[in-house]
Design a protein around this motif. Structure first.
Motif, PDB file in Angstrom:
ATOM      1  N   PHE A   1      24.023 -16.373  -4.997  1.00 51.21           N
ATOM      2  CA  PHE A   1      24.884 -15.815  -3.844  1.00 51.21           C
ATOM      3  C   PHE A   1      24.185 -15.940  -2.434  1.00 51.21           C
ATOM      4  CE2 PHE A   1      25.138 -12.222  -7.466  1.00 51.21           C
ATOM      5  CZ  PHE A   1      26.557 -12.724  -7.827  1.00 51.21           C
ATOM      6  N   THR A   2      25.418 -15.987  -1.579  1.00 51.88           N
ATOM      7  CA  THR A   2      24.806 -16.072  -0.115  1.00 51.88           C
ATOM      8  C   THR A   2      25.514 -15.169   0.522  1.00 51.88           C
ATOM      9  OG1 THR A   2      24.332 -17.797   1.388  1.00 51.88           O
ATOM     10  CG2 THR A   2      26.561 -17.965   0.123  1.00 51.88           C
ATOM     11  N   VAL A   3      25.055 -14.882   1.722  1.00 46.66           N
ATOM     12  CA  VAL A   3      25.761 -13.760   2.539  1.00 46.66           C
ATOM     13  C   VAL A   3      26.127 -14.178   3.884  1.00 46.66           C
ATOM     14  CG1 VAL A   3      25.170 -11.813   4.043  1.00 46.66           C
ATOM     15  CG2 VAL A   3      24.225 -11.910   1.534  1.00 46.66           C
ATOM     16  N   VAL A   4      27.171 -13.733   4.312  1.00 45.35           N
ATOM     17  CA  VAL A   4      27.860 -14.103   5.530  1.00 45.35           C
ATOM     18  C   VAL A   4      28.144 -13.264   6.582  1.00 45.35           C
ATOM     19  CG1 VAL A   4      29.576 -15.423   6.651  1.00 45.35           C
ATOM     20  CG2 VAL A   4      29.038 -16.159   4.359  1.00 45.35           C
ATOM     21  N   CYS A   5      27.519 -13.149   7.689  1.00 42.68           N
ATOM     22  CA  CYS A   5      27.781 -12.007   8.649  1.00 42.68           C
ATOM     23  C   CYS A   5      28.972 -12.582   9.711  1.00 42.68           C
ATOM     24  CB  CYS A   5      26.619 -11.629   9.416  1.00 42.68           C
ATOM     25  SG  CYS A   5      25.336 -10.728   8.346  1.00 42.68           S
ATOM     26  N   GLU A   6      29.947 -12.090   9.736  1.00 47.04           N
ATOM     27  CA  GLU A   6      30.951 -12.558  10.889  1.00 47.04           C
ATOM     28  C   GLU A   6      30.849 -11.840  12.041  1.00 47.04           C
ATOM     29  OE1 GLU A   6      35.829 -12.939  11.563  1.00 47.04           O
ATOM     30  OE2 GLU A   6      35.042 -11.331  10.415  1.00 47.04           O
ATOM     31  N   ASP A   7      30.558 -12.476  13.108  1.00 48.97           N
ATOM     32  CA  ASP A   7      30.605 -11.912  14.500  1.00 48.97           C
ATOM     33  C   ASP A   7      30.081 -10.411  14.650  1.00 48.97           C
ATOM     34  OD1 ASP A   7      31.357 -13.688  16.297  1.00 48.97           O
ATOM     35  OD2 ASP A   7      33.393 -13.861  15.974  1.00 48.97           O
ATOM     36  N   VAL A   8      29.006 -10.128  13.958  1.00 46.56           N
ATOM     37  CA  VAL A   8      28.567  -8.833  14.168  1.00 46.56           C
ATOM     38  C   VAL A   8      27.915  -8.495  15.405  1.00 46.56           C
ATOM     39  CG1 VAL A   8      26.680  -7.179  13.372  1.00 46.56           C
ATOM     40  CG2 VAL A   8      27.614  -8.723  11.681  1.00 46.56           C
ATOM     41  N   TYR A   9      28.512  -7.458  15.944  1.00 41.41           N
ATOM     42  CA  TYR A   9      28.339  -7.125  17.280  1.00 41.41           C
ATOM     43  C   TYR A   9      26.912  -6.373  17.633  1.00 41.41           C
ATOM     44  CZ  TYR A   9      29.162  -4.944  22.033  1.00 41.41           C
ATOM     45  OH  TYR A   9      29.013  -4.618  23.518  1.00 41.41           O
ATOM     46  N   GLN A  10      26.460  -5.394  17.008  1.00 37.72           N
ATOM     47  CA  GLN A  10      25.148  -5.105  17.185  1.00 37.72           C
ATOM     48  C   GLN A  10      24.001  -5.824  16.323  1.00 37.72           C
ATOM     49  OE1 GLN A  10      24.449  -2.166  18.729  1.00 37.72           O
ATOM     50  NE2 GLN A  10      26.665  -1.490  19.079  1.00 37.72           N
ATOM     51  N   LEU A  11      23.339  -6.440  17.270  1.00 33.91           N
ATOM     52  CA  LEU A  11      22.227  -7.374  16.822  1.00 33.91           C
ATOM     53  C   LEU A  11      21.406  -7.073  15.735  1.00 33.91           C
ATOM     54  CD1 LEU A  11      20.849 -10.001  17.158  1.00 33.91           C
ATOM     55  CD2 LEU A  11      19.551  -9.128  19.290  1.00 33.91           C
ATOM     56  N   HIS A  12      20.979  -5.679  15.755  1.00 36.66           N
ATOM     57  CA  HIS A  12      20.029  -5.297  14.816  1.00 36.66           C
ATOM     58  C   HIS A  12      20.791  -5.169  13.369  1.00 36.66           C
ATOM     59  CE1 HIS A  12      21.969  -1.410  15.935  1.00 36.66           C
ATOM     60  NE2 HIS A  12      21.971  -1.121  14.580  1.00 36.66           N
ATOM     61  N   ASN A  13      21.969  -4.962  13.396  1.00 27.24           N
ATOM     62  CA  ASN A  13      22.512  -5.201  12.088  1.00 27.24           C
ATOM     63  C   ASN A  13      22.570  -6.471  11.503  1.00 27.24           C
ATOM     64  OD1 ASN A  13      23.564  -2.333  11.803  1.00 27.24           O
ATOM     65  ND2 ASN A  13      25.146  -2.794  12.915  1.00 27.24           N
ATOM     66  N   THR A  14      22.722  -7.436  12.108  1.00 23.39           N
ATOM     67  CA  THR A  14      22.485  -8.793  11.410  1.00 23.39           C
ATOM     68  C   THR A  14      21.166  -8.819  11.023  1.00 23.39           C
ATOM     69  OG1 THR A  14      24.155  -9.851  12.906  1.00 23.39           O
ATOM     70  CG2 THR A  14      22.777 -11.286  11.676  1.00 23.39           C
ATOM     71  N   SER A  15      19.896  -8.412  11.866  1.00 29.98           N
ATOM     72  CA  SER A  15      18.743  -8.597  11.653  1.00 29.98           C
ATOM     73  C   SER A  15      18.403  -7.895  10.285  1.00 29.98           C
ATOM     74  CB  SER A  15      17.786  -8.087  12.541  1.00 29.98           C
ATOM     75  OG  SER A  15      18.233  -8.997  13.695  1.00 29.98           O
ATOM     76  N   ALA A  16      19.094  -6.550  10.253  1.00 30.08           N
ATOM     77  CA  ALA A  16      18.730  -5.604   8.953  1.00 30.08           C
ATOM     78  C   ALA A  16      19.506  -6.381   7.644  1.00 30.08           C
ATOM     79  CB  ALA A  16      19.426  -4.455   9.322  1.00 30.08           C
ATOM     80  N   VAL A  17      20.591  -7.002   7.960  1.00 33.85           N
ATOM     81  CA  VAL A  17      21.195  -7.841   6.773  1.00 33.85           C
ATOM     82  C   VAL A  17      20.017  -8.842   6.191  1.00 33.85           C
ATOM     83  CG1 VAL A  17      23.056  -9.198   5.839  1.00 33.85           C
ATOM     84  CG2 VAL A  17      23.543  -7.172   7.354  1.00 33.85           C
ATOM     85  N   MET A  18      19.455  -9.543   7.178  1.00 32.85           N
ATOM     86  CA  MET A  18      18.674 -10.767   6.869  1.00 32.85           C
ATOM     87  C   MET A  18      17.398  -9.923   6.139  1.00 32.85           C
ATOM     88  SD  MET A  18      16.059 -12.655   9.208  1.00 32.85           S
ATOM     89  CE  MET A  18      17.239 -13.047  10.326  1.00 32.85           C
ATOM     90  N   ARG A  19      16.852  -8.878   6.473  1.00 39.40           N
ATOM     91  CA  ARG A  19      15.821  -8.304   5.762  1.00 39.40           C
ATOM     92  C   ARG A  19      16.269  -7.750   4.365  1.00 39.40           C
ATOM     93  NH1 ARG A  19      12.838  -2.615   7.874  1.00 39.40           N
ATOM     94  NH2 ARG A  19      11.301  -2.788   6.235  1.00 39.40           N
ATOM     95  N   SER A  20      17.467  -7.375   4.360  1.00 39.25           N
ATOM     96  CA  SER A  20      18.082  -7.097   2.929  1.00 39.25           C
ATOM     97  C   SER A  20      18.229  -8.334   1.879  1.00 39.25           C
ATOM     98  CB  SER A  20      19.380  -6.468   2.995  1.00 39.25           C
ATOM     99  OG  SER A  20      19.216  -5.178   3.382  1.00 39.25           O
TER     100      SER A  20
END
Length: 225
Positions: free
Chosen positions: A37-56
């Motif tokens: 499985f791999t994850v894709v974040c599309e144009d997430v506006y709030q920077l901390h959300n992308t970072s939190a997804v990376m942590r997950s």
């Protein structure tokens, strides 16, 4: 340099500069890593959300995170990621189509995490095929460009008045469920031997100060043979 990441002797040389516990820690963590499985974040506006997804991704053993930065160019928030950027491979794309094409060429089915008339509940999602899980913006969700090209649609069952979750929460719920089911399945989900070697070298390099100097010393030993 690329050939060095498949050089067992280079790894053995680098490991003389780290502790035995760190070396064994890398082996232990990588044994549970997956690219199934791999994850894709599309144009997430709030920077901390992308970072939190990376942590997950890091916590649940997902080795790769793909970030589409079509509208909102940005950097990873290292404070939120809490060091996860060292251990998760981040692939950046300037537009959705390049990302989709890249993942399809690598054998992934495109899965949009959004309610849809043909959607599938999380607990019913088929885990046997490699899948790229797309998460959209906080405000608008996934773009039509991705929804139209998706091979499947995945949603989290909800029973309250609220109809959506924050992207980082959604990613954590989905990754925990799918990664747990994957590890209890007969699917061949683990990293290959060459992938394991590459990541052991990569992580060991990231643990050593003056790595360029040390690598040069190793190359000099090869030249002298």
């Amino acid at each position: 340099m690329e050939l060095l990441f498949q050089d067992q002797n280079y790894l053995a040389y680098l490991e003389t500069f780290i502790t035995e516990s760190r070396k064994e820690g890398f082996k232990r963590v990588l044994a549970d890593r997956t690219k199934h499985f791999t994850v894709v974040c599309e144009d997430v506006y709030q920077l901390h959300n992308t970072s939190a997804v990376m942590r997950s991704c890091e916590v649940f053993g997902i080795q790769e995170l793909n970030v589409v930065e079509q509208r909102f160019g940005k950097r990873i928030d290292k404070e939120i990621a809490m060091g996860a950027e060292k251990w998760v491979d981040i692939h950046r794309f300037s537009n959705n189509q390049d990302c989709i094409d890249n993942l399809k060429n690598r054998g992934y089915q495109i899965i949009a995490t959004t309610p849809h008339e043909n959607d599938c509940l999380l607990e019913d999602f088929e885990i046997s095929k490699p899948a790229a899980l797309f998460f959209g913006t906080e405000r608008q969700g996934l773009s039509e460009e991705i929804i139209q090209q998706a091979d499947g649609y995945l949603k989290i069952p909800m029973f309250g008045f609220t109809e959506s979750l924050n992207i980082s929460v959604s990613a954590a719920i989905i990754l925990q469920n799918l990664s747990s089911r994957l590890r209890h399945s007969n699917v061949d989900w683990k990293l290959s031997e060459s992938e394991l070697l590459e990541k052991r070298i990569d992580w060991t390099r990231k643990s050593i100060k003056d790595i360029d100097f040390i690598t040069q010393k190793y190359l000099e030993t090869l030249d002298s043979v």
